[in-house]
Design a protein around this motif. Structure first.
Motif, PDB file in Angstrom:
ATOM      1  N   PRO A  47     -14.432  45.122 -11.666  1.00 34.75           N
ATOM      2  CA  PRO A  47     -15.024  46.464 -11.569  1.00 34.75           C
ATOM      3  C   PRO A  47     -15.118  46.957 -10.121  1.00 34.75           C
ATOM      4  CG  PRO A  47     -16.754  44.850 -11.814  1.00 34.75           C
ATOM      5  CD  PRO A  47     -15.467  44.084 -11.900  1.00 34.75           C
ATOM      6  N   VAL A  48     -13.987  46.971  -9.440  1.00 31.80           N
ATOM      7  CA  VAL A  48     -13.955  47.460  -8.057  1.00 31.80           C
ATOM      8  C   VAL A  48     -12.838  48.488  -7.935  1.00 31.80           C
ATOM      9  CG1 VAL A  48     -14.891  45.325  -7.100  1.00 31.80           C
ATOM     10  CG2 VAL A  48     -12.424  45.578  -7.331  1.00 31.80           C
ATOM     11  N   PRO A  49     -13.061  49.559  -7.190  1.00 34.75           N
ATOM     12  CA  PRO A  49     -12.024  50.591  -7.027  1.00 34.75           C
ATOM     13  C   PRO A  49     -10.994  50.176  -5.985  1.00 34.75           C
ATOM     14  CG  PRO A  49     -13.995  51.217  -5.835  1.00 34.75           C
ATOM     15  CD  PRO A  49     -14.331  49.939  -6.543  1.00 34.75           C
ATOM     16  N   VAL A  50      -9.738  50.180  -6.376  1.00 29.25           N
ATOM     17  CA  VAL A  50      -8.637  49.915  -5.466  1.00 29.25           C
ATOM     18  C   VAL A  50      -7.577  50.985  -5.705  1.00 29.25           C
ATOM     19  CG1 VAL A  50      -6.845  48.304  -4.745  1.00 29.25           C
ATOM     20  CG2 VAL A  50      -9.072  47.434  -5.444  1.00 29.25           C
ATOM     21  N   GLY A  51      -7.271  51.764  -4.680  1.00 26.33           N
ATOM     22  CA  GLY A  51      -6.334  52.860  -4.859  1.00 26.33           C
ATOM     23  C   GLY A  51      -6.949  53.943  -5.723  1.00 26.33           C
ATOM     24  N   PRO A  52      -6.180  54.529  -6.650  1.00 21.21           N
ATOM     25  CA  PRO A  52      -6.690  55.630  -7.471  1.00 21.21           C
ATOM     26  C   PRO A  52      -7.500  55.185  -8.686  1.00 21.21           C
ATOM     27  CG  PRO A  52      -4.398  55.249  -7.991  1.00 21.21           C
ATOM     28  CD  PRO A  52      -4.740  54.296  -6.867  1.00 21.21           C
ATOM     29  N   TYR A  53      -7.658  53.870  -8.885  1.00 15.94           N
ATOM     30  CA  TYR A  53      -8.295  53.355 -10.098  1.00 15.94           C
ATOM     31  C   TYR A  53      -9.706  52.845  -9.823  1.00 15.94           C
ATOM     32  CZ  TYR A  53      -3.374  53.460 -11.404  1.00 15.94           C
ATOM     33  OH  TYR A  53      -2.074  53.858 -11.622  1.00 15.94           O
ATOM     34  N   ASP A  54     -10.529  52.897 -10.869  1.00 15.68           N
ATOM     35  CA  ASP A  54     -11.919  52.432 -10.743  1.00 15.68           C
ATOM     36  C   ASP A  54     -12.039  50.920 -10.880  1.00 15.68           C
ATOM     37  OD1 ASP A  54     -12.838  55.032 -10.401  1.00 15.68           O
ATOM     38  OD2 ASP A  54     -13.060  55.335 -12.572  1.00 15.68           O
ATOM     39  N   THR A  55     -11.009  50.292 -11.443  1.00 16.10           N
ATOM     40  CA  THR A  55     -11.009  48.840 -11.599  1.00 16.10           C
ATOM     41  C   THR A  55      -9.699  48.279 -11.044  1.00 16.10           C
ATOM     42  OG1 THR A  55     -10.036  48.945 -13.819  1.00 16.10           O
ATOM     43  CG2 THR A  55     -12.454  48.989 -13.655  1.00 16.10           C
ATOM     44  N   ALA A  56      -9.672  46.977 -10.885  1.00 17.36           N
ATOM     45  CA  ALA A  56      -8.465  46.317 -10.386  1.00 17.36           C
ATOM     46  C   ALA A  56      -8.117  45.153 -11.310  1.00 17.36           C
ATOM     47  CB  ALA A  56      -8.687  45.805  -8.965  1.00 17.36           C
ATOM     48  N   ARG A  57      -6.840  45.036 -11.652  1.00 19.62           N
ATOM     49  CA  ARG A  57      -6.368  43.977 -12.537  1.00 19.62           C
ATOM     50  C   ARG A  57      -5.509  42.982 -11.759  1.00 19.62           C
ATOM     51  NH1 ARG A  57      -4.440  47.158 -18.090  1.00 19.62           N
ATOM     52  NH2 ARG A  57      -6.555  47.757 -18.789  1.00 19.62           N
ATOM     53  N   TYR A  58      -5.690  41.704 -12.087  1.00 20.67           N
ATOM     54  CA  TYR A  58      -4.953  40.649 -11.405  1.00 20.67           C
ATOM     55  C   TYR A  58      -4.488  39.606 -12.411  1.00 20.67           C
ATOM     56  CZ  TYR A  58      -7.569  42.708  -7.517  1.00 20.67           C
ATOM     57  OH  TYR A  58      -8.123  43.589  -6.619  1.00 20.67           O
ATOM     58  N   SER A  59      -3.408  38.915 -12.061  1.00 20.98           N
ATOM     59  CA  SER A  59      -2.892  37.818 -12.885  1.00 20.98           C
ATOM     60  C   SER A  59      -2.651  36.598 -12.010  1.00 20.98           C
ATOM     61  CB  SER A  59      -1.572  38.207 -13.558  1.00 20.98           C
ATOM     62  OG  SER A  59      -1.744  39.283 -14.459  1.00 20.98           O
ATOM     63  N   LEU A  60      -2.967  35.436 -12.570  1.00 23.20           N
ATOM     64  CA  LEU A  60      -2.630  34.159 -11.948  1.00 23.20           C
ATOM     65  C   LEU A  60      -1.360  33.661 -12.626  1.00 23.20           C
ATOM     66  CD1 LEU A  60      -3.300  31.645 -10.183  1.00 23.20           C
ATOM     67  CD2 LEU A  60      -4.643  30.786 -12.124  1.00 23.20           C
ATOM     68  N   VAL A  61      -0.310  33.450 -11.848  1.00 25.10           N
ATOM     69  CA  VAL A  61       0.982  33.086 -12.426  1.00 25.10           C
ATOM     70  C   VAL A  61       1.513  31.794 -11.823  1.00 25.10           C
ATOM     71  CG1 VAL A  61       1.622  35.457 -13.015  1.00 25.10           C
ATOM     72  CG2 VAL A  61       2.219  34.545 -10.770  1.00 25.10           C
ATOM     73  N   GLU A  62       2.263  31.085 -12.645  1.00 23.12           N
ATOM     74  CA  GLU A  62       2.981  29.890 -12.215  1.00 23.12           C
ATOM     75  C   GLU A  62       4.442  30.288 -12.041  1.00 23.12           C
ATOM     76  OE1 GLU A  62       2.310  25.882 -14.159  1.00 23.12           O
ATOM     77  OE2 GLU A  62       4.324  26.364 -14.890  1.00 23.12           O
TER      78      GLU A  62
END
Length: 256
Positions: free
Chosen positions: A138-153
């Motif tokens: 729930p943090v604003p990054v760029g034009p969005y109110d939330t930020a999504r992240y993925s942990l990948v192998e």
């Protein structure tokens, strides 16, 4: 001191810290601390490079203790007989798993590669990826109110320069902290909201045949406090134990 993951009379492997050069480079003339020099002083003998990790990348780094062993290990790498597994935190929700088969034009440095051929055709590059965890913060990054992240192998089948960073950028899921191929707003957001500067790319595992004895060697490099801090903030603690149980595919290898 460097964390030594494995050592015998023929080779040594360390957990390279992020931000540390493997050896001297014209691209970073101001740097005074290098893996090769530090390790040489630490173990009291000369070491020979076999492969490299970019300065901002952390994790398993393999070195030889003689020129003959360095040659044998280099042959394994060239013949795609060494398996590597990386972990990365990328922007957005990645698809569950897949393969990037996308040829890359060679990236040239103005100084180090000034005599290289700039017209060289794109080289085949293949990276397999698997999504381990996702989160929406729930943090604003760029034009969005939330930020999504993925942990990948990430398991590279080839070893082109900056392959993993360029392939993730090609998928529009750049690795966080990537200043060359990433998202500047996302990089700044990681620093502002999560106190996490730097590239979120770690060489976690390596599997190879010992060049002298022939035995199988599996190396694992732990995440540093910066990585652990992100894992805790993103609630990925339950995912971490599974990372110690990597199943290497026999037909996947890489030369970098």
């Amino acid at each position: 001191m460097l964390e030594i993951l494995y050592q015998d009379e023929h080779l040594v492997a360390v957990n390279k810290p992020a931000g540390m050069l493997v050896h001297r480079s014209w691209l970073d003339r101001h740097e005074t601390v290098f893996v090769m020099q530090t390790l040489r002083d630490q173990i009291g003998q000369h070491v020979f490079t076999v492969h490299r990790l970019d300065k901002p990348t952390s994790g398993v780094l393999l070195l030889a203790l003689s020129s003959d062993v360095a040659r044998l290990l280099s042959q394994q790498l060239e013949n795609h007989q060494v398996n590597k597994v990386y972990h990365a935190v990328v922007r957005g929700y990645m698809p569950e798993d897949g393969t990037v088969d996308y040829s890359l034009t060679e990236e040239l440095d103005k100084i180090a590669d000034k005599f290289a051929n700039p017209g060289k055709a794109p080289q085949p590059a293949v990276t397999h990826y698997r999504v381990l965890a996702k989160v929406e913060m729930p943090v604003p990054v760029g034009p969005y109110d939330t930020a999504r992240y993925s942990l990948v192998e990430l398991t590279p089948e080839t070893g082109r320069k900056h392959q993993l960073r360029r392939h993730m950028s090609h998928l529009h899921h750049p690795i966080l902290g990537d200043s060359a191929h990433g998202d500047l707003k996302q990089n700044r957001g990681m620093i502002k909201h999560f106190s996490c500067p730097g590239l979120m790319l770690h060489a976690s595992h390596m599997q190879l045949s010992h060049p002298v004895t022939g035995e199988t060697i599996e190396l694992t490099a732990r995440w540093d406090p910066r990585w652990q801090h992100v894992v805790e903030q993103f609630g990925w603690q339950d995912t971490v134990p599974a990372l110690e149980r990597v199943e290497f595919a026999a037909d996947w290898g890489q030369d970098n």
